[in-house]
Design a protein around this motif. Structure first.
Motif, PDB file in Angstrom:
ATOM      1  N   UNK A 161       0.839  -1.446  -0.116  1.00  0.00           N
ATOM      2  CA  UNK A 161       0.226   0.497   0.171  1.00  0.00           C
ATOM      3  C   UNK A 161       0.742   1.130   0.114  1.00  0.00           C
ATOM      4  N   UNK A 162       0.606   2.031  -1.215  1.00  0.00           N
ATOM      5  CA  UNK A 162       1.528   3.467  -1.168  1.00  0.00           C
ATOM      6  C   UNK A 162       1.163   4.723  -1.208  1.00  0.00           C
ATOM      7  N   UNK A 164      -3.390   6.982  -3.809  1.00  0.00           N
ATOM      8  CA  UNK A 164      -2.913   5.998  -2.808  1.00  0.00           C
ATOM      9  C   UNK A 164      -3.113   5.150  -4.375  1.00  0.00           C
ATOM     10  N   UNK A 165      -2.025   3.761  -3.860  1.00  0.00           N
ATOM     11  CA  UNK A 165      -1.903   3.076  -4.524  1.00  0.00           C
ATOM     12  C   UNK A 165      -1.754   2.030  -4.600  1.00  0.00           C
ATOM     13  N   UNK A 221       9.492  -6.312  -3.367  1.00  0.00           N
ATOM     14  CA  UNK A 221      10.332  -5.923  -2.547  1.00  0.00           C
ATOM     15  C   UNK A 221       9.923  -4.279  -2.373  1.00  0.00           C
ATOM     16  N   UNK A 222      10.055  -3.881  -0.610  1.00  0.00           N
ATOM     17  CA  UNK A 222       9.800  -2.862  -0.865  1.00  0.00           C
ATOM     18  C   UNK A 222      10.970  -1.732  -1.483  1.00  0.00           C
ATOM     19  N   UNK A 257       5.279   6.283   0.702  1.00  0.00           N
ATOM     20  CA  UNK A 257       4.945   5.612   1.704  1.00  0.00           C
ATOM     21  C   UNK A 257       4.422   4.826   1.797  1.00  0.00           C
ATOM     22  N   UNK A 258       5.010   3.426   1.631  1.00  0.00           N
ATOM     23  CA  UNK A 258       5.303   2.066   1.754  1.00  0.00           C
ATOM     24  C   UNK A 258       4.987   0.640   2.571  1.00  0.00           C
ATOM     25  N   UNK A 259       3.995   0.352   3.013  1.00  0.00           N
ATOM     26  CA  UNK A 259       3.418  -0.083   3.700  1.00  0.00           C
ATOM     27  C   UNK A 259       3.038  -1.539   2.753  1.00  0.00           C
TER      28      UNK A 259
END
Lengths: 242, 82
Positions: free
Chosen positions: B3-4, B44-45, B51-52, B78-80
């Motif tokens: 989730x970006x 939001x993507x 991998x991150x 922000x990447x989760x």
């Protein structure tokens, strides 16, 4: 001589451009669908005004990646004439064919009115029929017409005489009061260094007949025709009246 | 799935007409302690990937090519993993 008018989803001044070229200037003109990838045989491409892709994300940002834009960039790099009006100007900056960008009007309002602009450079294919510092009345209609670029870019534009049109009052004075949207240096239209790509916020295609309130826009169209004729591309461009 | 969240905002020094107008409106509502307002975009993507690092590389590319205009905008992300 052949003109092309690009149609993106959301273009809405495409018919006006087509009418100006076909009916008023009486030159051969064809529609170019945004998925077209080949521009062979064209001499001048119009990117019309409108709201391509609903202005989503940023004005012109999504249209810039339409298949036709790869062809337009290639066409421009080979010296073909490209003119972007209003949203077409926004697409040209997004595509990197012109420097800077167009942002929300300083006043935040959509502005739709008659506007006077001063011709700053007549040594271009698009303004050759104008007189030096000539004041033209051409309508504007935009919400995002505030030209912005960093100082270095603006200095470069000035140094290379790439600023083609500036917002002015009816007497040709360039002032803050005469600037409808907050554009830096009252910029209403610029060209690339090579002068074959021109972007402007005013709508010359909306003032090509007296019945439209002004025919000042004809000068832009006539300039292009004269330029192409001088290039000896074709002389028999006028259609024979039926 | 990654989730970006990408935040796109105007660079310092670029006139933020929307921010200014919103600031004025907040002041007139009585929020007199508001000193500055900036209006940007949140994108939001949901992205598939292994991998991150791989996702981050792609997101930076997306931001530079399409999601932001480097002439006037900066971006943060922000990447989760979820």
């Amino acid at each position: 001589m052949k003109f092309g008018v690009v149609q993106f989803p959301g273009s809405n001044c495409d018919l006006d451009c087509y009418y100006a070229l076909n009916d008023i200037m009486q030159v051969p003109v064809e529609w170019i669908w945004h998925k077209q990838e080949n521009l062979d045989g064209f001499d001048c491409i119009f990117l019309p005004g409108g709201f391509t892709y609903g202005d989503y994300l940023r004005v012109g940002a999504i249209a810039r990646y339409s298949p036709v834009m790869t062809a337009v960039i290639d066409f421009a790099e080979k010296g073909g004439l490209v003119i972007g009006i209003c949203n077409g100007f926004q697409v040209l900056t997004e595509a990197g064919l012109l420097p800077g960008t167009l942002t929300r009007n300083e006043c935040l309002h959509f502005i739709c009115k008659q506007q006077t602009v001063r011709v700053e450079n007549i040594d271009t294919p698009f303004t050759g029929m104008c007189k030096k510092k000539q004041v033209l009345q051409i309508p504007i209609a935009h919400g995002e017409g505030c030209y912005y670029a960093d100082k270095e870019t603006i200095n470069g534009l000035e140094k290379n005489n790439q600023i083609i049109l500036k917002y002015c009052d009816v007497n040709g004075n360039i002032s803050k009061q005469a600037n409808p949207n907050g554009s830096i240096s009252n910029i209403a239209g610029i060209s690339n260094k090579e002068r074959n790509v021109f972007g402007l916020m005013p709508h010359p295609e909306r003032c090509i007949e007296d019945c439209l309130g002004s025919d000042a826009g004809r000068l832009i169209f006539e300039s292009i025709l004269i330029y192409l004729e001088k290039k000896n591309i074709l002389f028999n461009h006028k259609k024979t009246p039926s | 799935m990654w989730f970006v969240k990408v935040n796109v905002g105007l660079k310092k020094g670029v006139l933020d007409a929307q921010g200014k107008a919103t600031h004025q409106a907040l002041l007139s509502l009585g929020f007199s302690n508001v000193k500055e307002v900036g209006v940007g975009k949140l994108i939001e993507l949901q992205v598939e990937g292994n991998s991150k690092e791989e996702i981050e590389k792609q997101v930076r590319d997306m931001c530079k090519k399409l999601l932001s205009n480097p002439v006037i905008e900066d971006f943060k992300y922000d990447i989760e993993e979820q």
